[in-house]
Write a protein that holds these residues in place. Structure first.
Motif, PDB file in Angstrom:
ATOM      1  N   GLY B  32       0.881  -1.333   0.181  1.00  0.00           N
ATOM      2  CA  GLY B  32       0.050  -0.192  -0.082  1.00  0.00           C
ATOM      3  C   GLY B  32       0.644   1.423   0.018  1.00  0.00           C
ATOM      4  N   GLU B  33       2.114   1.091   0.218  1.00  0.00           N
ATOM      5  CA  GLU B  33       3.039   2.097   0.262  1.00  0.00           C
ATOM      6  C   GLU B  33       3.147   2.698  -1.106  1.00  0.00           C
ATOM      7  N   TRP B  34       3.328   4.034  -1.268  1.00  0.00           N
ATOM      8  CA  TRP B  34       3.660   4.798  -2.572  1.00  0.00           C
ATOM      9  C   TRP B  34       5.105   5.012  -2.509  1.00  0.00           C
ATOM     10  N   SER B  35       5.875   5.023  -3.479  1.00  0.00           N
ATOM     11  CA  SER B  35       7.171   5.265  -3.747  1.00  0.00           C
ATOM     12  C   SER B  35       7.206   6.518  -4.174  1.00  0.00           C
ATOM     13  N   PHE B  83      -6.095   2.595  -9.083  1.00  0.00           N
ATOM     14  CA  PHE B  83      -5.447   1.610  -8.550  1.00  0.00           C
ATOM     15  C   PHE B  83      -4.566   1.910  -7.379  1.00  0.00           C
ATOM     16  N   ASP B  84      -3.588   3.023  -7.557  1.00  0.00           N
ATOM     17  CA  ASP B  84      -2.762   3.378  -6.353  1.00  0.00           C
ATOM     18  C   ASP B  84      -3.533   3.968  -5.357  1.00  0.00           C
ATOM     19  N   GLY B  91      -4.011  -0.466   2.475  1.00  0.00           N
ATOM     20  CA  GLY B  91      -2.932  -0.820   3.225  1.00  0.00           C
ATOM     21  C   GLY B  91      -2.520  -2.073   3.488  1.00  0.00           C
ATOM     22  N   GLU B  92      -2.219  -2.624   4.710  1.00  0.00           N
ATOM     23  CA  GLU B  92      -1.808  -4.041   4.899  1.00  0.00           C
ATOM     24  C   GLU B  92      -2.982  -5.081   5.349  1.00  0.00           C
ATOM     25  N   ARG B  93      -4.247  -4.311   4.821  1.00  0.00           N
ATOM     26  CA  ARG B  93      -5.413  -5.345   5.305  1.00  0.00           C
ATOM     27  C   ARG B  93      -5.073  -6.436   4.329  1.00  0.00           C
ATOM     28  N   ASP B  94      -5.767  -7.534   4.766  1.00  0.00           N
ATOM     29  CA  ASP B  94      -5.633  -8.739   3.928  1.00  0.00           C
ATOM     30  C   ASP B  94      -6.953  -8.570   2.843  1.00  0.00           C
ATOM     31  N   ALA B  95      -6.590  -8.559   1.739  1.00  0.00           N
ATOM     32  CA  ALA B  95      -7.591  -8.405   0.628  1.00  0.00           C
ATOM     33  C   ALA B  95      -7.244  -8.831  -0.740  1.00  0.00           C
ATOM     34  N   ASP B 171     -12.667   6.384   2.448  1.00  0.00           N
ATOM     35  CA  ASP B 171     -13.812   6.064   3.261  1.00  0.00           C
ATOM     36  C   ASP B 171     -14.002   4.655   3.320  1.00  0.00           C
ATOM     37  N   ILE B 172     -12.805   3.758   2.676  1.00  0.00           N
ATOM     38  CA  ILE B 172     -12.942   2.288   2.882  1.00  0.00           C
ATOM     39  C   ILE B 172     -13.027   1.748   4.319  1.00  0.00           C
ATOM     40  N   THR B 173     -12.220   2.282   4.851  1.00  0.00           N
ATOM     41  CA  THR B 173     -11.761   1.788   6.472  1.00  0.00           C
ATOM     42  C   THR B 173     -13.151   1.955   7.142  1.00  0.00           C
ATOM     43  N   THR B 174     -13.543   3.162   7.295  1.00  0.00           N
ATOM     44  CA  THR B 174     -14.991   3.435   7.946  1.00  0.00           C
ATOM     45  C   THR B 174     -16.014   2.490   7.286  1.00  0.00           C
ATOM     46  N   TYR B 175     -16.080   2.414   6.040  1.00  0.00           N
ATOM     47  CA  TYR B 175     -16.980   1.596   5.443  1.00  0.00           C
ATOM     48  C   TYR B 175     -17.107   0.134   5.905  1.00  0.00           C
ATOM     49  N   ILE B 176     -15.815  -0.209   5.996  1.00  0.00           N
ATOM     50  CA  ILE B 176     -15.721  -1.878   6.768  1.00  0.00           C
ATOM     51  C   ILE B 176     -16.202  -1.684   8.104  1.00  0.00           C
ATOM     52  N   GLU B 177     -15.774  -0.729   8.822  1.00  0.00           N
ATOM     53  CA  GLU B 177     -16.154  -0.692  10.300  1.00  0.00           C
ATOM     54  C   GLU B 177     -17.603  -0.641  10.321  1.00  0.00           C
TER      55      GLU B 177
END
Lengths: 98, 362
Positions: B32-35, B83-84, B91-95, B171-177
């Motif tokens: 999930g890191e951006w170079s 995509f980025d 991030g580091e979530r399993d998906a 908003d993905i994290t909040t959406y999942i929560e």
């Protein structure tokens, strides 16, 4: 919320076909739909941007809308050339939208 | 490529950090890191059209974290910036991420064109044997993809239920929560001052290609004298016109988008024309040039440059998030004839001016 021209959108809703699945409420990016008495209703049709998401995702065919590329450059290109409206997002033309 | 099992090219990408084993083979594992180059890419994609048109990732399946048969599946476009932004938010979530082949176009525009669409999603689900990878039988689609995807048809054809996520990946994290529920806020498309500013560089960059033609044309027109092309006339008289030209571009492509909600009228063409006329008037008052005393020149400026501003502002309907195709067509019916009339009259004024000048010399 900003509003575009009044009374131009082509959105049509047939209440009798609605089964109350709320899919339109999920997919509409402009909060056009509300829900009352187990059926969807149109809060403000002038908010509709004619993206076509509701028609595509209504399993019961209760919604109809003439969707299209809502970009002046694309429409003018289509008017001049007689081809499908395209706005250069695919790199074929270089008028700028999206 | 065979060493990691990924599709062509992805092995060499910085954001591929390994691979995970799945029932269909090895799948590239991404970070999930951006170079630095991801960040530069985002900047360039906002400014350079040629770069943006070819900013793609390979369509297919990608793994975030260490996903298994119970992990979520997110669907994205193969425009690299789309995509980025998604992989950064996951991030580091399993998906799992399924990247559709949208010809390098972002989700919303591709949905409008149908490349981010029902058929492409069905064929990717089948091609990747997604049913062997996850048991959940559901895919999460960005909400703006809904304009291209019929959820119920995908479910009928593949057995996979289409779930619409938030409009913005942030908003993905909040959406999942929230238990995979997008609230009102997450389901609306924002179009703030900042959202509009981000789009301006691309507008200007696309126009600048045409501005050069205008500048050359103007210099030749004003420089053209019975003796040949005269530099003094070209630069002093043409220069005045070029200032007005740049001003109208600024008015239509920068000022109008930035000030959009504060300019009266709903029509983009009128908004742009108003600001254009205002800018022209201010400029007419502040520029001291004997050229502007000429009646034909004065008329040509007042007719043509507000129209340029209007046209550029009208084009911003493509960037805006609240315009409809019916509205754009309605505006066109009025605006295009007026554009043609105003431009023709302005052209006529310039020709009359030129005749006047030549007659006084010959």
């Amino acid at each position: 919320m900003m509003k575009y021209l009044k009374n131009v959108v082509t959105l049509q809703y047939e209440k009798t076909k609605c089964k109350g699945c709320k899919k339109c409420l999920d997919v509409c990016p402009s909060r056009v739909f509300g829900f009352i008495d187990k059926k969807a209703y149109i809060i403000d049709r002038n908010l509709c941007i004619e993206c076509g998401a509701c028609e595509k995702n209504c399993p019961h065919g209760a919604l109809k809308v003439d969707s299209g590329v809502g970009c002046a450059a694309a429409q003018i290109y289509s008017l001049i050339t007689g081809k499908e409206p395209t706005c250069g997002c695919d790199g074929e033309e270089s008028s700028g939208c999206c | 490529m065979a060493d990691c099992g990924c599709s062509s090219g992805t092995c060499c990408e910085e954001w591929v950090v390994g691979s995970v084993i799945s029932p269909i083979g090895e799948i590239p594992k991404i970070t999930g890191e951006w170079s630095k180059s991801d960040k530069m890419g985002q900047l360039k994609a906002r400014i350079l059209n040629s770069f943006r048109s070819d900013y793609k990732v390979e369509p297919g399946l990608y793994a975030c974290g260490n996903p298994d048969n119970l992990s979520d599946v997110f669907v994205s476009a193969n425009y690299k910036l789309s995509f980025d932004i998604l992989r950064k938010e996951i991030g580091e979530r399993d998906a799992w991420i399924v990247v559709l082949d949208t010809k390098g176009i972002n989700v919303w525009c591709a949905a409008g064109k149908g490349t981010f669409g029902t058929d492409e999603l069905i064929s990717k689900i089948k091609e990747l044997s997604l049913d062997r990878i996850v048991d959940s039988k559901k895919v999460i689609i960005p909400q703006l993809g809904a304009a291209g995807v019929s959820g119920h048809i995908v479910e009928k054809e593949t057995g996979f239920k289409v779930i619409y996520g938030p409009v913005m990946a942030k908003d993905i994290t909040t959406y999942i929560e929230n238990g995979y529920k997008a609230d009102e806020e997450m389901r609306s498309v924002p179009f703030s001052f900042k959202d509009r500013l981000v789009l301006i560089p691309m507008e200007v960059s696309l126009i600048s290609e045409k501005v050069w033609l205008f500048i050359v044309g103007i210099l030749i027109f004003f420089g053209l004298m019975p003796q040949g092309i005269l530099f003094k006339e070209a630069f002093f008289e043409g220069g005045v016109f070029i200032v007005f030209g740049l001003l109208s571009v600024f008015s239509g492509a920068v000022l109008t988008p930035a000030l959009l909600p504060f300019i009266p009228f709903r029509s983009f063409a009128i908004k742009g024309w108003l600001l254009g006329e205002l800018c022209v008037v201010i400029c007419l008052i502040s520029i001291q040039s004997s050229l502007l005393d000429n009646y034909f020149i004065f008329l040509a400026i007042c007719l043509f440059f507000p129209v340029v501003s209007s046209y550029l502002a009208f084009n911003f309907t493509g960037c805006s998030t609240y315009t409809s195709v019916s509205g754009v067509k309605k505006e066109m019916k009025l605006a295009i004839p007026l554009y043609i009339i105003a431009s023709s009259l302005a052209g006529l004024c310039l020709i009359l001016y030129k005749i006047q000048v030549w007659r006084s010399l010959l």
